[in-house]
Design a protein around this motif. Structure first.
Motif, PDB file in Angstrom:
ATOM      1  N   GLN A 202       0.827  -1.206   0.000  1.00  0.00           N
ATOM      2  CA  GLN A 202       0.000   0.000   0.000  1.00  0.00           C
ATOM      3  C   GLN A 202       0.864   1.260   0.000  1.00  0.00           C
ATOM      4  OE1 GLN A 202      -3.302  -0.262  -0.437  1.00  0.00           O
ATOM      5  NE2 GLN A 202      -2.870  -2.466  -0.534  1.00  0.00           N
ATOM      6  N   ASP A 203       0.283   2.346  -0.539  1.00  0.00           N
ATOM      7  CA  ASP A 203       0.960   3.636  -0.584  1.00  0.00           C
ATOM      8  C   ASP A 203       0.367   4.591   0.445  1.00  0.00           C
ATOM      9  OD1 ASP A 203       2.491   2.741  -2.667  1.00  0.00           O
ATOM     10  OD2 ASP A 203       1.495   3.932  -4.215  1.00  0.00           O
ATOM     11  N   PHE A 204       1.226   5.478   0.952  1.00  0.00           N
ATOM     12  CA  PHE A 204       0.807   6.557   1.841  1.00  0.00           C
ATOM     13  C   PHE A 204       1.327   7.856   1.263  1.00  0.00           C
ATOM     14  CE2 PHE A 204       1.897   9.523   5.277  1.00  0.00           C
ATOM     15  CZ  PHE A 204       0.666   9.667   5.902  1.00  0.00           C
ATOM     16  N   ALA A 205       0.433   8.826   1.066  1.00  0.00           N
ATOM     17  CA  ALA A 205       0.825  10.133   0.536  1.00  0.00           C
ATOM     18  C   ALA A 205       0.608  11.190   1.608  1.00  0.00           C
ATOM     19  CB  ALA A 205       0.007  10.470  -0.706  1.00  0.00           C
ATOM     20  N   GLN A 206       1.550  12.128   1.701  1.00  0.00           N
ATOM     21  CA  GLN A 206       1.439  13.216   2.662  1.00  0.00           C
ATOM     22  C   GLN A 206       1.981  14.495   2.040  1.00  0.00           C
ATOM     23  OE1 GLN A 206       0.089  13.377   5.810  1.00  0.00           O
ATOM     24  NE2 GLN A 206       0.545  15.577   5.766  1.00  0.00           N
ATOM     25  N   ALA A 207       1.142  15.516   1.974  1.00  0.00           N
ATOM     26  CA  ALA A 207       1.600  16.822   1.508  1.00  0.00           C
ATOM     27  C   ALA A 207       2.534  17.431   2.546  1.00  0.00           C
ATOM     28  CB  ALA A 207       0.405  17.737   1.267  1.00  0.00           C
ATOM     29  N   LEU A 208       3.590  18.104   2.078  1.00  0.00           N
ATOM     30  CA  LEU A 208       4.550  18.759   2.962  1.00  0.00           C
ATOM     31  C   LEU A 208       4.870  20.142   2.404  1.00  0.00           C
ATOM     32  CD1 LEU A 208       7.108  15.849   3.552  1.00  0.00           C
ATOM     33  CD2 LEU A 208       5.408  16.686   5.194  1.00  0.00           C
ATOM     34  N   PRO A 209       4.966  21.156   3.261  1.00  0.00           N
ATOM     35  CA  PRO A 209       5.376  22.476   2.774  1.00  0.00           C
ATOM     36  C   PRO A 209       6.750  22.401   2.121  1.00  0.00           C
ATOM     37  CG  PRO A 209       4.476  22.632   4.998  1.00  0.00           C
ATOM     38  CD  PRO A 209       4.637  21.171   4.701  1.00  0.00           C
ATOM     39  N   ALA A 210       6.915  23.106   1.024  1.00  0.00           N
ATOM     40  CA  ALA A 210       8.156  23.014   0.250  1.00  0.00           C
ATOM     41  C   ALA A 210       9.379  23.414   1.065  1.00  0.00           C
ATOM     42  CB  ALA A 210       8.047  23.882  -1.000  1.00  0.00           C
ATOM     43  N   GLY A 211       9.226  24.339   1.999  1.00  0.00           N
ATOM     44  CA  GLY A 211      10.377  24.818   2.748  1.00  0.00           C
ATOM     45  C   GLY A 211      10.757  23.974   3.945  1.00  0.00           C
TER      46      GLY A 211
END
Length: 308
Positions: A202-211
């Motif tokens: 399974q995959d897990f995706a997490q958005a992260l701030p670019a900085g």
């Protein structure tokens, strides 16, 4: 700690990641001991403090032998940063010179801001059985290093556990994931602290701030990080430092075997770091002053407690 025993909440919104960060380097921790002989692995060491600013240290501990932890961490001081202790298994009592006390146990955490200075102890309240968890050090900005100490207990039930597809879960200690806010929000460094359980395949995706600087620490199983040909494998008991590619908007992690891992990210302070053991300031002069304050008993006055 078995996350299946915790009450879960549904994801409020999916995480959208168009381009994943990948692994800049894989780090093997260093076996050491601290406190009164507690055996642990120092995963994030001093030579990575600049690269992973605002994080200063990550220790992982896990053993079934009482001799490896029974001595605990007797009275010791801190100044200039925050500590986050996350307990997967075991029982440990916190007491400090600001008058705080709490019992850290299975699935719970404690968040302590040492600020201007605190003396505390963390002692086991068990004589056998497993003890396993992590301690993370998070730097304070220069303007806040002499703030009043602060402490919060986070029992397991107060840490949101989000149910995802195919049996995956994410515990949100800080920041937000899948539309669910974490137990703690901190200004300036804006930390993200997630504990993810992911079934094989399974995959897990997490958005992260670019900085934000970010890393993953795998403590069960094996994962790959990234997408397509850029995937990099991170095995158990390894840390993957995530790259800072400007086009990436998050990270995608695939479980190559049933896996559990920490995903930690934070906004860098980009300030000088001067460290002497449990004291983290910005200049050597401030370190000298801290040592003098502690030696001369002025630490107690700064925290309103009794210096050990």
């Amino acid at each position: 700690m078995d996350t299946r025993t915790l009450a879960t909440i549904p994801a409020a919104a999916p995480e959208s990641v168009q381009r994943s960060r990948t692994v800049d380097r894989v780090v093997r921790g260093i076996a050491t001991s601290d406190g009164a002989g507690v055996k642990l692995t120092r995963v994030l060491t001093q030579n990575l403090q600049r690269r992973l600013d605002p994080f200063l240290m990550l220790d992982a501990f896990g053993t079934d032998s009482k001799d490896d932890y029974i001595g605990g961490f007797p009275d010791h001081p801190h100044r200039g940063f925050e500590t986050i202790t996350y307990m997967l298994a075991g029982r440990m009592r916190h007491r400090d010179s600001a008058g705080n006390e709490g019992l850290l146990q299975n699935g719970g955490a404690q968040w302590m801001v040492a600020g201007a200075g605190v003396v505390h102890s963390e002692m086991p309240e068990q004589e056998d059985g497993r003890m396993e968890g992590f301690q993370l050090w998070l730097n304070l900005p220069a303007a806040d290093k002499m703030t009043a100490p602060w402490y919060r207990d986070l029992p397991a039930a107060e840490i949101p556990t989000v149910a995802l597809a195919h049996g995956a879960t994410v515990r949100v200690l800080a920041g937000a994931s899948h539309g669910v806010a974490g137990a703690i929000t901190r200004p300036v460094t804006e930390p993200v602290y997630l504990d993810v359980e992911l079934p094989a395949g399974q995959d897990f995706a997490q958005a992260l701030p670019a900085g934000h600087n970010a890393f993953i620490y795998v403590y069960r199983g094996e994962v790959s990080v990234g997408a397509g040909d850029d995937r990099a494998v991170v095995e158990a008991q390894r840390m993957g430092v995530l790259d800072n590619a400007g086009q990436a908007d998050g990270v995608i992690v695939r479980a190559e075997a049933d896996a559990r891992f920490l995903l930690i990210a934070g906004r860098p302070l980009n300030e000088p770091i001067a460290q002497y053991g449990p004291f983290v300031m910005n200049t050597q002069e401030q370190i000298y002053q801290t040592l003098a304050d502690f030696r001369d008993g002025r630490f107690a006055a700064s925290v309103g407690g009794t210096q050990a």
